[in-house]
Motif scaffolding. Structure first.
Motif, PDB file in Angstrom:
ATOM      1  N   ARG A  61       0.711  -1.091  -0.085  1.00 25.68           N
ATOM      2  CA  ARG A  61       0.052  -0.014  -0.114  1.00 25.68           C
ATOM      3  C   ARG A  61       0.699   1.118  -0.012  1.00 25.68           C
ATOM      4  O   ARG A  61       2.074   1.249   0.660  1.00 25.68           O
ATOM      5  N   PHE A  62       0.406   2.444  -0.791  1.00 22.51           N
ATOM      6  CA  PHE A  62       1.002   3.615  -0.482  1.00 22.51           C
ATOM      7  C   PHE A  62       0.681   4.322   0.791  1.00 22.51           C
ATOM      8  O   PHE A  62      -0.434   4.208   1.091  1.00 22.51           O
ATOM      9  N   VAL A  63       1.587   4.571   1.294  1.00 25.09           N
ATOM     10  CA  VAL A  63       1.337   5.290   2.736  1.00 25.09           C
ATOM     11  C   VAL A  63       2.387   6.576   3.080  1.00 25.09           C
ATOM     12  O   VAL A  63       3.340   6.709   2.171  1.00 25.09           O
ATOM     13  N   PHE A  64       2.152   7.331   3.896  1.00 23.09           N
ATOM     14  CA  PHE A  64       3.114   8.466   4.442  1.00 23.09           C
ATOM     15  C   PHE A  64       4.078   8.028   5.158  1.00 23.09           C
ATOM     16  O   PHE A  64       4.084   6.777   5.740  1.00 23.09           O
ATOM     17  N   PRO A  65       5.201   8.448   5.256  1.00 17.63           N
ATOM     18  CA  PRO A  65       6.415   8.189   6.077  1.00 17.63           C
ATOM     19  C   PRO A  65       6.079   7.920   7.576  1.00 17.63           C
ATOM     20  O   PRO A  65       5.213   8.917   8.035  1.00 17.63           O
ATOM     21  N   GLN A 200      -3.709  12.396  -7.298  1.00 17.72           N
ATOM     22  CA  GLN A 200      -2.774  11.420  -7.631  1.00 17.72           C
ATOM     23  C   GLN A 200      -2.681  10.375  -6.363  1.00 17.72           C
ATOM     24  O   GLN A 200      -2.761   9.071  -6.492  1.00 17.72           O
ATOM     25  N   ALA A 201      -2.672  11.078  -5.279  1.00 22.71           N
ATOM     26  CA  ALA A 201      -2.700  10.382  -4.000  1.00 22.71           C
ATOM     27  C   ALA A 201      -3.799   9.335  -3.604  1.00 22.71           C
ATOM     28  O   ALA A 201      -3.828   8.413  -3.119  1.00 22.71           O
ATOM     29  N   ARG A 202      -4.887  10.006  -3.994  1.00 23.78           N
ATOM     30  CA  ARG A 202      -6.313   9.440  -3.698  1.00 23.78           C
ATOM     31  C   ARG A 202      -6.477   8.449  -4.656  1.00 23.78           C
ATOM     32  O   ARG A 202      -7.072   7.334  -4.620  1.00 23.78           O
ATOM     33  N   SER A 203      -5.963   8.448  -5.760  1.00 23.00           N
ATOM     34  CA  SER A 203      -6.082   7.352  -6.924  1.00 23.00           C
ATOM     35  C   SER A 203      -5.060   6.233  -6.766  1.00 23.00           C
ATOM     36  O   SER A 203      -5.145   5.255  -7.388  1.00 23.00           O
ATOM     37  N   THR A 210      -5.991   6.716   5.193  1.00 21.83           N
ATOM     38  CA  THR A 210      -4.964   7.604   4.634  1.00 21.83           C
ATOM     39  C   THR A 210      -5.932   8.726   3.716  1.00 21.83           C
ATOM     40  O   THR A 210      -5.774   9.775   3.773  1.00 21.83           O
ATOM     41  N   ARG A 211      -6.918   7.986   2.833  1.00 21.53           N
ATOM     42  CA  ARG A 211      -7.723   9.011   1.948  1.00 21.53           C
ATOM     43  C   ARG A 211      -8.445   9.761   2.897  1.00 21.53           C
ATOM     44  O   ARG A 211      -8.735  10.977   2.449  1.00 21.53           O
ATOM     45  N   ASP A 216      -9.812  15.214   4.952  1.00 20.96           N
ATOM     46  CA  ASP A 216      -9.712  16.135   5.845  1.00 20.96           C
ATOM     47  C   ASP A 216      -8.721  17.275   5.814  1.00 20.96           C
ATOM     48  O   ASP A 216      -9.159  18.425   5.998  1.00 20.96           O
ATOM     49  N   LEU A 217      -7.512  17.089   5.721  1.00 25.34           N
ATOM     50  CA  LEU A 217      -6.381  17.929   5.500  1.00 25.34           C
ATOM     51  C   LEU A 217      -6.738  18.793   4.256  1.00 25.34           C
ATOM     52  O   LEU A 217      -6.506  20.012   4.289  1.00 25.34           O
TER      53      LEU A 217
END
Length: 248
Positions: A61-65, A200-203, A210-211, A216-217
Motif C-alpha cells: 500500500r502507498f502510505v506516508f512515512p 494522484q494520492a487518492r487514486s 489515509t484517504r 480532512d487535510l
C-alpha cells in the motif's frame, strides 16, 4: 464518496481485511506519521511511498512515512519545541498524554521520515546524541526541530488486525525541511517514493484512513492555508462495530 464515519464494521473490513486468525485483541501501540506538503504551481503535493510486499501490515500500500514511537525519542534535544497549542492538543484534556509522550510522538514522526525517505527536518546547528537512530542528523549537522509540525488527525487501527496502532498524523511544509538526501534513508521500508498531487494520492492504492485524512487535510487547508496551530483534530476509531469520528 463514502465517509469513514458512515461505515459499519463490515464495510470497513471490506476495505481493510482483518486477521481472521487473531485469537485476541491487540493493544494499539503509539505511532506517528508525517505528511510532507509541497506548494507547487499545480497546487499541493504530498510525499508517499509504497510498502514492501514482505510487510505483514498493509503490504504494497502507498502510505506516508511513519512508524512506531520510541519513548526514548522524548530525550532528543531539539532546536525548537512543538508550538504550545500543538503540544496542548496532543496532551488533551485530563492529561491523557504527558508532555514527554507528546514530544516522543512528534519526534518519532521526524525520525521515521528520515529513516524511510532521507529527509531531515530541523535546522543547521551542532547536534550530538548517543542514540543510534539519530546519528544521521548528527552526521549532517542538523538539529531536529518540531515547531513546524501540525497535528492534523488521530486514528486507532480497528480490532482484529495483525498490527494495531494509535497513530497521530502530523503535517509540515516542505520549506521546513533542512536536507533531502539523494540516496534516500538508511532503511528500505518504503519504495517508489514520490511527490503526488492530492488527486494522484487518492487514486493510488492507499488505506481508507489515509484517504480520509487527506480529505480532512484538504478541507482544512482550503479554509486555513497556513494550518493555524491548535485547530480541531479529527479522531477516528471503531467502537461496537461502528466507525466513529470525533473532534479533539
Amino acid at each position: 464518496m463514502m465517509r469513514f464515519e458512515d461505515m459499519t464494521r463490515a464495510e470497513i473490513d471490506a476495505f481493510e481485511a482483518p486477521d481472521v486468525a487473531a485469537a485476541r485483541v491487540l493493544r494499539p501501540r503509539d505511532a506517528a506519521t508525517l505528511i510532507l506538503l509541497d506548494r507547487c504551481a499545480g497546487g499541493l503535493r504530498v510525499l508517499m511511498g509504497r510498502r514492501h510486499m514482505r510487510h505483514a501490515f498493509m503490504p504494497g500500500r502507498f502510505v506516508f512515512p511513519g512508524g512506531r514511537t520510541d519513548p526514548a525519542d522524548s530525550r532528543i534535544r531539539v532546536a525548537h519545541p512543538l508550538h504550545p497549542a500543538e503540544e496542548a492538543k496532543l496532551i488533551g484534556p485530563g492529561n491523557r498524554v504527558t508532555a514527554a509522550r507528546a514530544r516522543a510522538l512528534a519526534l518519532s514522526a521526524v525520525r521515521e521520515t528520515y529513516e524511510e525517505t532521507g529527509i531531515l527536518i530541523g535546522h543547521k546547528a551542532p547536534f550530538a546524541t548517543r542514540s543510534p537512530h539519530w546519528q544521521g542528523f548528527a552526521e549532517h549537522g542538523i538539529k531536529p526541530s518540531l515547531d513546524g509540525l501540525r497535528y492534523i488527525a488521530r486514528a486507532i487501527t480497528p480490532p482484529g488486525r495483525v498490527r494495531r496502532f494509535d497513530t497521530r498524523f502530523f503535517a509540515i511544509w516542505r520549506e521546513d525541511v533542512a536536507l533531502e538526501l539523494a540516496e534516500g534513508g538508511p532503511t528500505d521500508e518504503l519504495e517508489e517514493i514520490a511527490w503526488l498531487t492530492l488527486d494522484q494520492a487518492r487514486s493510488a492504492d492507499i488505506p481508507i484512513i489515509t484517504r480520509t485524512v487527506l480529505d480532512d487535510l484538504q478541507r482544512r487547508i482550503e479554509t486555513d492555508p497556513e494550518l493555524t496551530p491548535g485547530a480541531p483534530v479529527p479522531f477516528y476509531f471503531v467502537r461496537a462495530s461502528h466507525a466513529k469520528r470525533v473532534l479533539l
